[in-house]
Design a protein around this motif. Structure first.
Motif, PDB file in Angstrom:
ATOM      1  N   ARG A 249       0.829  -1.224   0.000  1.00  0.00           N
ATOM      2  CA  ARG A 249       0.000   0.000   0.000  1.00  0.00           C
ATOM      3  C   ARG A 249       0.855   1.263   0.000  1.00  0.00           C
TER       4      ARG A 249
ATOM      5  N   THR B   2       1.568   3.011  -3.218  1.00  0.00           N
ATOM      6  CA  THR B   2       0.522   3.748  -3.926  1.00  0.00           C
ATOM      7  C   THR B   2       0.420   5.181  -3.389  1.00  0.00           C
ATOM      8  N   GLU B   3      -0.060   6.083  -4.240  1.00  0.00           N
ATOM      9  CA  GLU B   3      -0.209   7.492  -3.839  1.00  0.00           C
ATOM     10  C   GLU B   3      -1.179   7.614  -2.666  1.00  0.00           C
ATOM     11  N   GLU B   4      -2.242   6.796  -2.715  1.00  0.00           N
ATOM     12  CA  GLU B   4      -3.240   6.853  -1.651  1.00  0.00           C
ATOM     13  C   GLU B   4      -2.636   6.436  -0.303  1.00  0.00           C
TER      14      GLU B   4
ATOM     15  N   ARG C 159      -2.172   8.795   3.082  1.00  0.00           N
ATOM     16  CA  ARG C 159      -2.686   8.434   4.412  1.00  0.00           C
ATOM     17  C   ARG C 159      -1.571   8.462   5.452  1.00  0.00           C
TER      18      ARG C 159
END
Ligand code: F6P
Length: 306
Positions: free
Chosen positions: A60, A63-65, A69
Motif C-alpha cells: 500500500r 501507492t499514492e493513496e 494516508r
C-alpha cells in the motif's frame, strides 16, 4: 533492531522528545498504529532478536493513496521526524516522504544481507553470520564422519555477503554467490581435487540467489562426482536469536547518533559505519552507493580451502 529502538527511545526522551513507535513499519504508518513509548516500554529488549514493533512488507505504501494516508497520520500525531529502521526499500520510502512531502526522516540500516553500499555493516549481518558459522561447525561433524559433501544454503538473494563471510570464516571449500555465475564443472573439479588431495569431506556454502537452485547443485555434484551429497537449508534460523555484541553496539550507536543529529536540527541522514565510526550520511547519496563485491576475499577463499 531492538537495540536501536531502545536507544532512540531513551535518548529521545532524555532530549525532551515524545517518542512514538509505529507498528509494522509503513503498514502501521498508513493505519495510524502509533504507540507512545516510555523508557520502560523498551526495557528487557536489548537481547531479543526481531523487532518489538513488528515488521511487514507494505504494497500500500507504493501507492499514492497509501502515502497520502501515511502523511496525514504523521500530521495528526504531530510527528516532527520519522526514524526508519530497515534496508534499501525502507530507505527509498523514507526518501520519498522527505523529497515529496517535506517529512524529516532518519534511516538506521538493518538488514542481514549487508547490502547497503554506503555503510561497512548493517544491523543483523554479524549475528546472521555467527549463526551460520555455528551451523557449519555442527554440520562439519557429520560431514567429516560420513565423508560427505554438504551444501549449506544461506540467505542472500542479490548480495552474497552472508555466504562469502561465513564460508571464509567457516572454512568452506566453495562458496556460490549471486554475484558470480560459477560453472558447475569447476565446482565438481574442486570437489574431486579436494578428495584426491586427502580431504575427507567438503562444505559448500550457497547463497539463495545463486543462479542454480540448491537442489540442482546437489544433484549435479552427486551425479558427476559420485559423492554422497547432503543439503542443509538454514532459512529463517539466520534471522533470529540474540544479537551479537557487534550488532548490539552498532544498533545502539546508530540510535544514539540519530537523536544527537536531530537535536542539532540535522535531518534526512542515514546512519552508517565508516572506518569504525558511526556517522550520518546524506540519505539520497547513501542510497546511490553501489555495494562493492569483495573480489580479493573471494579469490583468497580458493587458496585457503586447498
Ligand atoms: O532480510 C533479507 C532477506 O533475508 C533475504 O536474504 C531473503 O531473500 C529474504 O530476506 C527472505 O525473507 P522473506 O521470506 O521474509 O521475504
Amino acid at each position: 533492531m531492538n537495540a536501536a529502538i531502545r536507544a532512540v527511545v531513551r535518548c529521545g526522551i532524555e532530549a525532551g522528545m515524545t517518542v512514538y513507535g509505529i507498528e509494522r513499519g509503513y503498514e502501521g504508518l498508513i493505519d495510524g498504529d502509533f504507540v507512545e513509548m516510555d523508557r520502560r516500554y523498551v526495557g528487557d529488549i536489548l537481547q531479543r532478536g526481531g523487532t518489538i514493533l513488528k515488521t511487514a512488507r507494505s504494497s500500500r505504501f507504493m501507492t499514492e493513496e497509501g502515502i497520502a494516508r501515511a502523511v496525514r497520520n504523521l500530521e495528526t500525531f504531530r510527528i516532527e521526524a520519522l526514524v526508519v529502521i530497515g534496508g534499501d526499500g525502507s530507505f527509498a520510502g523514507a526518501l520519498k516522504l522527505a523529497e515529496q512531502h517535506g517529512i524529516a526522516v532518519m534511516g538506521i540500516p538493518a538488514t542481514i544481507d549487508n547490502d547497503l553500499g554506503y555503510t561497512d555493516i548493517t544491523i543483523g549481518f554479524d549475528t546472521a553470520v555467527n549463526t551460520v558459522l555455528d551451523a557449519i561447525t555442527r554440520i562439519r561433524d557429520t560431514s567429516s564422519s560420513h565423508e560427505r559433501t554438504t551444501v549449506v544454503e544461506v540467505m542472500g538473494r542479490d548480495c552474497g555477503d552472508i555466504a562469502l563471510y561465513s564460508g571464509m570464516a567457516g572454512g568452506a571449500e566453495i562458496v556460490l554467490l549471486p554475484e558470480i555465475q560459477t560453472d558447475m564443472s569447476e565446482v565438481c573439479r574442486k570437489v574431486l581435487e579436494s578428495v584426491n588431495s586427502g580431504k575427507k569431506h567438503s562444505v559448500i556454502v550457497r547463497a539463495e540467489g545463486f543462479y542454480l537452485s540448491s537442489r540442482e547443485v546437489v544433484d549435479i555434484i552427486r551425479e558427476r562426482t559420485g559423492r554422497d551429497v547432503k543439503l542443509v537449508v538454514l532459512s529463517y534460523i539466520q534471522r533470529g536469536g540474540a544479537p551479537s555484541f557487534r550488532d548490539r553496539m552498532f544498533a545502539t550507536e546508530c540510535g544514539v547518533k540519530t537523536i544527537e543529529l536531530l537535536q542539532s536540527g540535522i535531518v534526512n541522514k542515514a546512519m552508517g559505519m565508516s572506518s569504525g565510526a558511526v556517522m550520518g550520511f546524506d540519505l539520497k547519496e547513501a542510497l546511490q552507493v553501489e555495494t562493492v563485491f569483495q573480489q580479493e576475499l573471494y579469490d583468497s577463499l580458493d587458496v585457503l580451502s586447498k
